[in-house]
Design a protein around this motif. Structure first.
Motif, short mmCIF file in Angstrom:
data_model
loop_
_atom_site.label_atom_id
_atom_site.label_comp_id
_atom_site.label_asym_id
_atom_site.label_seq_id
_atom_site.Cartn_x
_atom_site.Cartn_y
_atom_site.Cartn_z
N MET A 1 0.93 -1.06 0.03
CA MET A 1 -0.01 0.01 -0.06
C MET A 1 0.85 1.11 -0.14
N SER A 2 0.25 2.43 -0.63
CA SER A 2 1.13 3.44 -0.66
C SER A 2 0.15 4.81 -0.99
N VAL A 3 0.52 5.88 -1.23
CA VAL A 3 -0.14 6.93 -1.83
C VAL A 3 0.55 7.60 -3.06
N LEU B 1 -8.20 16.10 -1.77
CA LEU B 1 -6.64 15.90 -0.94
C LEU B 1 -5.45 15.89 -1.97
N PRO B 2 -4.27 16.07 -1.40
CA PRO B 2 -3.44 16.05 -2.63
C PRO B 2 -2.97 14.89 -2.94
N THR B 3 -3.20 13.71 -2.13
CA THR B 3 -2.87 12.46 -2.55
C THR B 3 -4.29 11.34 -2.65
N SER C 1 -4.75 7.00 -1.99
CA SER C 1 -4.16 5.81 -1.62
C SER C 1 -4.24 4.69 -2.64
N LYS D 1 -3.38 0.38 -3.51
CA LYS D 1 -2.80 -1.19 -3.20
C LYS D 1 -2.56 -1.97 -4.43
N ILE E 1 -12.74 4.69 -5.66
CA ILE E 1 -12.12 3.56 -4.96
C ILE E 1 -12.54 2.35 -5.81
N THR F 1 -7.73 3.12 -3.23
CA THR F 1 -8.21 2.59 -2.21
C THR F 1 -9.14 3.84 -1.33
N ARG F 2 -8.65 5.01 -2.11
CA ARG F 2 -9.26 6.22 -1.47
C ARG F 2 -9.99 6.96 -2.78
#
Lengths: 421, 115
Positions: B53-55, B63-65, B67, B69, B97, B112-113
């Protein structure tokens, strides 16, 4: 005290304070039960801390599926929207006032102004705050580069900013371990994880992270000093003995530009204390009955404001329970019980909630042990309840279901103990 | 012969598993309580994998990012390479998502977001 005629007034059955998993689950459930609900959150977005918890492991009980934090939050938010629950973000609660059992006022500020909400019940689900460097006895220079784990996580996983390159992490609880992985994955060097206790604080599966990235774990050690000019340059670590006393001559310095504090959470209950809610020193949260009502009638609490949970699933479950409490409270003008049975802590039980049971319904007890033990039995001698457990650890909350008939067998109290089988 | 000792991460039971390996072959697995644990332990010594997982930065989102996976576990030794790949990605809002925002060596990178 009189209301404020100059402030615009709103009216609802229930005000939910906090838009994290506890608050969202509470608001959704209250709405499903036919109550009018307003949810308030001080962040710009719903979800509480979940949108920044990008790792998985959430929702196995509640949604029967393994999700990441943002995914878990999004499911609850979707449920809110589908149910038509009203919510305000960027809404900061200034004060809760308790005029009478069915008359509460919540005053909040928001981008569109200050409001007072009159409600019959309040569900407080504002979560917890992180313990910071000064609380754990770290002294030294006032430098940049010191963050709580949650701050570092917000910077990395919401704003996309790497807070530092050479990192020392204080605390080996799940949050500290997960941040160790995040930093390592992003190419930072995690120089050490420092743990005060002689055992790691997090779940075994998260301790595996350290092995994955060859991160050294110092057990029975503590960070005592930070030095640097402008920015953190080095931290002083000392060994501690079994009584957590510093061992003389054991100092070592670790070069690092960043110190991340992951030293545990404390329920955020300041506003509840102000209205006279009784606090349990063991949990740091309010004393509650089996509807999660505090000692001030009509003020309910759920999630990490109640007790620090290790699973978000339990947090959401508590939110729903509190919502069911508000329904009964509003319909009957209070939470009734023929007799209240007190839950007491026995051998190796550090904390247990709820504190009072009515015996009118089944309940989940949430408890934590004081120290790790193997081959134990969880016992409630008054009602002959026994549950065998292979391992218990302070880091892992134990959840025990009691049936109403079982609770009714008790006279005045139930003692929960964890003893050798 | 090498003996690997680790804590199983398949479920919260956290069994202490021992795997004996000789010339790249698994001789014995001890300490597991279920077949899933055994299977994981064998994979852990022969071909360890992790879901990562990361962004990644997002343009025009709230939001700036966003997320992300990997849709499946990736070999552990390739994770740094994957992270380098992710560091080069930029996405544009709207993102939902479950959207596939990129693909790396046949592995889907899933949002994931929302953004």
């Amino acid at each position: 005290m009189e209301p404020f005629p100059e402030i615009p007034m709103l009216g609802y059955d229930v005000v939910v304070i906090g838009g994290g998993p506890a608050g969202m689950a509470a608001a959704a459930r209250a709405k499903e039960l036919g109550l009018s609900v307003l949810l308030l959150d001080e962040n710009d977005y719903l979800g509480g801390i979940l949108p920044q918890c990008i790792h998985s492991g959430f929702g196995i009980h509640y949604f029967k599926e393994e999700l990441t934090g943002p995914e878990f939050a999004a499911r609850l938010a979707k449920r809110l929207v589908e149910l038509g629950v009203e919510y305000r973000t960027a809404a900061r609660v200034l004060e809760i006032r308790n005029y009478s059992d069915l008359e509460k006022v919540v005053i909040f500020t928001s981008p569109s102004g200050v409001y007072q909400v009159w409600a019959k019940a309040v569900i407080y689900a504002a979560g917890a705050r992180e313990r910071h460097a000064f609380e754990i006895g770290i002294v030294g220079d006032r430098v940049s580069g010191i963050y709580t784990a949650g701050e570092a996580q917000t910077l990395m996983d919401i704003y996309g900013v790497l807070p530092g390159k050479e990192v020392v992490i204080v605390g080996s609880g799940d949050v500290g371990l997960i941040m160790a992985r995040r930093f390592a994955l992003e190419g930072a060097k995690v120089k050490a994880v420092i743990e005060l206790m002689p055992y790691p604080g997090g779940l075994a599966r998260n301790v595996m992270i350290l092995k994955d990235f060859n991160i050294p774990l110092y057990l029975s050690h503590k960070v005592v000093e930070v030095r640097g000019k402008g920015r953190v340059q080095r931290v002083k670590v000392v060994k501690v003995d079994e009584n957590i006393n510093e061992v003389p001559g054991s100092e070592l310095w670790i070069e690092a530009d960043t110190l991340v504090i992951s030293a545990g959470l404390v329920p955020a209950v300041k506003k509840l204390k102000k209205i006279g809610v009784e606090i349990d020193p063991a949990t740091g949260g309010p004393v509650v009955n089996d509807r999660l009502e505090t000692t001030v009638p009509g003020i309910f609490v759920a999630g990490n404001s109640l007790v620090i949970n290790d699973l978000v699933d339990y947090v959401a479950e508590q939110g729903e329970l509190a919502a069911e409490g508000t329904k009964e409270f509003i319909d009957n003008g209070g939470i009734e019980s023929r007799k209240w049975i007190k839950v007491e802590k026995g051998s190796n039980v550090r904390l247990v909630v709820p504190h009072y049971l009515s015996g009118e319904r089944d309940v989940y007890l949430y408890l934590r042990v004081a120290r790790p033990m193997e081959d134990v039995e969880l016992r409630i001698p008054e009602i002959g309840k026994r549950l065998k457990l292979p391992v218990v650890k302070p880091a892992e909350m134990i959840r025990l279901k009691l049936k109403a008939e079982e609770i009714q067998k008790a006279n005045k109290k139930l003692t929960v103990e964890v003893v050798k089988a | 012969m090498t003996t690997y000792r680790f804590i199983c991460i398949v479920c919260p039971l956290s069994c202490a598993i021992e795997v004996e390996v000789k010339d790249g072959k698994v001789l014995e697995v001890k300490g597991h309580t279920c077949p899933r644990g055994k299977e994981w332990a064998v994979q852990e010594v022969t071909n360890p994998r992790r879901v990562v997982m990361s962004v990644v930065p997002v343009e025009g989102g709230a939001l700036p990012t966003v997320s992300v996976k990997t849709a499946e576990p990736v070999p552990k030794e390739k994770i740094p390479e994957l992270m380098k790949f992710l560091a080069g990605i930029k996405v544009k809002a709207p993102v939902k998502i479950g959207d596939v925002v990129a693909e790396w060596e046949g592995i889907k990178i899933v949002a994931t977001r929302g953004a």
